[in-house]
Design an enzyme around this catalytic site. Structure first.
Site, mmCIF file in Angstrom:
data_model
loop_
_atom_site.group_PDB
_atom_site.id
_atom_site.type_symbol
_atom_site.label_atom_id
_atom_site.label_comp_id
_atom_site.label_asym_id
_atom_site.label_seq_id
_atom_site.Cartn_x
_atom_site.Cartn_y
_atom_site.Cartn_z
ATOM 1 N N ASP A 73 -8.601 4.963 18.691
ATOM 2 C CA ASP A 73 -8.845 4.948 17.242
ATOM 3 C C ASP A 73 -9.379 3.591 16.795
ATOM 4 O O ASP A 73 -8.960 3.063 15.758
ATOM 5 C CB ASP A 73 -7.560 5.294 16.484
ATOM 6 C CG ASP A 73 -7.837 5.802 15.071
ATOM 7 O OD1 ASP A 73 -8.986 6.208 14.799
ATOM 8 O OD2 ASP A 73 -6.918 5.796 14.235
ATOM 9 N N PHE A 121 2.514 9.583 3.610
ATOM 10 C CA PHE A 121 3.761 9.606 4.354
ATOM 11 C C PHE A 121 4.793 8.618 3.812
ATOM 12 O O PHE A 121 5.963 8.682 4.163
ATOM 13 C CB PHE A 121 3.509 9.298 5.831
ATOM 14 C CG PHE A 121 2.542 10.232 6.477
ATOM 15 C CD1 PHE A 121 2.837 11.572 6.616
ATOM 16 C CD2 PHE A 121 1.324 9.784 6.943
ATOM 17 C CE1 PHE A 121 1.941 12.445 7.212
ATOM 18 C CE2 PHE A 121 0.423 10.640 7.538
ATOM 19 C CZ PHE A 121 0.734 11.984 7.668
ATOM 20 N N GLY A 122 4.375 7.662 3.006
ATOM 21 C CA GLY A 122 5.298 6.651 2.510
ATOM 22 C C GLY A 122 4.546 5.457 1.967
ATOM 23 O O GLY A 122 3.512 5.598 1.314
ATOM 24 N N LYS A 155 -11.652 1.340 14.977
ATOM 25 C CA LYS A 155 -12.541 1.380 13.813
ATOM 26 C C LYS A 155 -12.179 0.220 12.899
ATOM 27 O O LYS A 155 -11.090 -0.372 13.038
ATOM 28 C CB LYS A 155 -12.418 2.715 13.075
ATOM 29 C CG LYS A 155 -11.015 3.040 12.566
ATOM 30 C CD LYS A 155 -10.998 4.409 11.905
ATOM 31 C CE LYS A 155 -9.600 4.748 11.382
ATOM 32 N NZ LYS A 155 -9.565 6.075 10.732
ATOM 33 N N ASN A 200 -8.677 -0.215 11.271
ATOM 34 C CA ASN A 200 -7.508 -0.459 12.122
ATOM 35 C C ASN A 200 -7.512 -1.845 12.760
ATOM 36 O O ASN A 200 -6.749 -2.105 13.689
ATOM 37 C CB ASN A 200 -7.429 0.601 13.217
ATOM 38 C CG ASN A 200 -7.029 1.959 12.671
ATOM 39 O OD1 ASN A 200 -6.493 2.054 11.561
ATOM 40 N ND2 ASN A 200 -7.290 3.001 13.420
ATOM 41 N N GLY A 218 0.746 5.686 0.802
ATOM 42 C CA GLY A 218 0.032 6.776 1.448
ATOM 43 C C GLY A 218 0.820 8.060 1.352
ATOM 44 O O GLY A 218 1.876 8.124 0.710
ATOM 45 N N GLY A 260 0.821 -1.198 0.000
ATOM 46 C CA GLY A 260 0.000 0.000 0.000
ATOM 47 C C GLY A 260 0.855 1.247 0.000
ATOM 48 O O GLY A 260 2.037 1.213 0.352
ATOM 49 N N LYS A 311 6.830 -0.796 7.166
ATOM 50 C CA LYS A 311 6.279 0.542 6.955
ATOM 51 C C LYS A 311 7.447 1.499 6.747
ATOM 52 O O LYS A 311 8.332 1.617 7.601
ATOM 53 C CB LYS A 311 5.440 0.977 8.145
ATOM 54 C CG LYS A 311 4.788 2.339 7.965
ATOM 55 C CD LYS A 311 4.040 2.787 9.215
ATOM 56 C CE LYS A 311 2.762 2.014 9.413
ATOM 57 N NZ LYS A 311 1.931 2.615 10.499
#
Length: 490
Positions: free
Chosen positions: A350, A238-239, A352, A355, A236, A234, A256
């Site tokens: 967080d 930020f990276g 949800k 996550n 995003g 994936g 990541k």
């Protein structure tokens, strides 16, 4: 293993074994023998004559006045000089591999500043490999200046200028600014071990990188070269997240990769540090585990469990309403993970579907702790310890609004109790595929969460209805699991 350039034998990459072999291999050959016993400061004995392979780097040191035609100043003779040979090969057969041959030298200034530099040379005893294209290092310098207040630290400046002899290819240019992408050692940068060794020998700078470099079991020894990059999972802002395989253990992980410039630009440095700290401290079967964390000048790397079952959001979108037997298992596992976090004084904040990940056996794993609050690392202010029970509150406003608790939406201060509210919302969505406070607009939904009772679907069983209702009590202190923890859920 590494191949000896003189006899062609494969040698273990253990430095002591390589030095011993090279002494035996070329010690009696006068043409190939080089006067390379290097003088190291603060060392009673010179190193033996040798040629060293460090990974795929060939090094030799000299202490004579001339280094194959290059005259050295007498005052520099107490510092080590080497010839460095590096190679790098692309995973693609389209591009030819590259090689670099450079002189590496080091010296200290009067104020204690240490300089380690490399420039390209043509070395009579380093023969180019067939099919390799030679790249030149015009200048590569590491300048380590002692810290004015801490003698065990220093500031490092890196100056780099390289001639690649080509406009591309991209995999070669990536050695300068990007990660090595599994291509082996960076041919245009000093090895971390070289930098540490030289600075230790040339000055009293034992902790220049501010980590435990003397401990062979330290995680700081792990770097990008220890992993094979398999696939991009994936991307995003930020990276990106990549699937990787550890070369030593063959274990598959998710890596990541975060860009430091983006983290600073979007003010996400503290969030990233929080996530790293929590993941390093937590060990639980239903929480993603952090195995390694390291960095270079441009990126941060976090190597975590590879959870290949996808996220819960995808599962709920596929099945719409989940069977209550499934929900019972998932809620129990999430509750166990939350209880573990609360026992460690961590508020998740967080919870949800996006996550929550599913592993290959169908069990859940919580991920993404960037918004969590870890009271051990950030103790509460005096005014945030309230009530007779000395409740600890935090007053941040963060997370996804439709999964926030009423006390957070109203900014009244919140703590671990908000996680149980979020679990009630999630449980209702699992069973019915609907939000229990759903309104005609996003604003109406948020207003219902604060002012109205939940609209629980009548089609769910009585026991499930009771659990959801007790999770969604607006008074945090009377909410399910907020007095005796997970024991109330049994």
């Amino acid at each position: 293993t590494a191949r000896c350039k003189s006899c062609g034998l494969m040698i273990s990459r253990d430095i002591e074994a390589i030095e011993e072999h090279m002494i035996e291999c070329i010690g009696s050959n006068s043409r190939k023998s080089i006067a390379i016993s290097t003088s190291y400061p603060k060392s009673p004995n010179n190193r033996p004559k040798s040629m060293l392979f460090d990974g795929n780097t060939l090094t030799s040191g000299v202490n004579n006045m001339k280094l194959y035609g290059i005259t050295r100043k007498p005052e520099l003779e107490k510092y080590g000089t080497r010839i460095i040979y590096r190679t790098a090969r692309s995973q693609s057969k389209v591009y030819a591999p590259r090689e670099v041959c450079a002189l590496q030298d080091a010296f200290m200034d009067n104020d204690g500043t240490c300089y380690i530099y490399e420039v390209s040379v043509r070395h009579c005893d380093v023969r180019g490999m067939p099919g390799y294209v030679t790249a030149d290092i015009l200048l590569l310098m590491h300048v380590a200046k002692p810290h004015p207040t801490n003698p065990n630290m220093c500031n490092i400046t890196i100056i780099s200028q390289i001639d690649t002899r080509v406009q591309g290819p991209q995999w070669l240019l990536s050695f300068i600014t990007e990660e090595s992408n599994g291509l082996g050692n960076n041919i245009t940068s000093l090895r971390k071990e070289d930098l540490i060794r030289e600075l230790k020998q040339c000055g009293n700078l034992q902790d220049i990188l501010n980590d435990d470099t003397s401990n062979p079991d330290s995680e700081s020894k792990v770097n990008l070269d220890d992993f094979d990059l398999l696939a991009v999972l994936g991307r995003g802002g930020f990276g990106k997240v990549m699937q990787v395989r550890h070369r030593l253990t063959n274990e598959v992980y998710a890596m990541k990769i975060l860009k430091k410039t983006e983290l600073r630009r979007r003010r996400q440095v503290e969030r990233t540090h929080t996530e790293r700290t929590i993941l390093a401290a937590v060990r639980h079967p239903f929480i993603v585990c952090l195995h390694y964390a390291f960095q270079n000048s441009t990126k941060l790397y976090m190597v975590m469990d590879f959870v290949q079952g996808g996220d819960f959001f995808t599962l709920m979108r596929k099945f719409k309403r989940l069977p209550e037997d499934w929900v019972r298992l998932y809620v129990a596992e999430i509750a166990l993970a939350l209880q573990h976090l609360h026992d460690m004084e961590i508020v998740y904040r967080d919870l949800k579907p996006e996550n929550i990940l599913l592993d290959s056996d169908g069990h859940i794993k919580l991920t993404d702790f960037g918004l969590s609050r870890y009271f051990e690392t950030r103790p509460p202010a005096t005014e945030d310890i309230v009530g007779e029970e000395n409740d600890i509150l935090t007053r941040s406003f963060c997370g996804t609004e439709q999964y926030m608790s009423p006390e957070m939406l109203l900014q009244q201060g919140h703590n671990y109790r908000m996680d149980w509210w979020c679990l009630g919302l999630l449980m209702h969505e699992m069973i019915t595929s609907k939000h229990p406070f759903q309104g005609p607009s996003h604003y109406d939904t948020l207003r219902n969460m604060v002012t109205k009772a939940p609209n629980i679907d009548n089609r769910i069983t009585t026991s499930a209805h009771a659990v959801v209702k007790n999770f969604l009590i607006k008074n945090p202190k009377t909410r399910l699991c907020c007095k005796d923890g997970i024991n109330e859920l049994k």
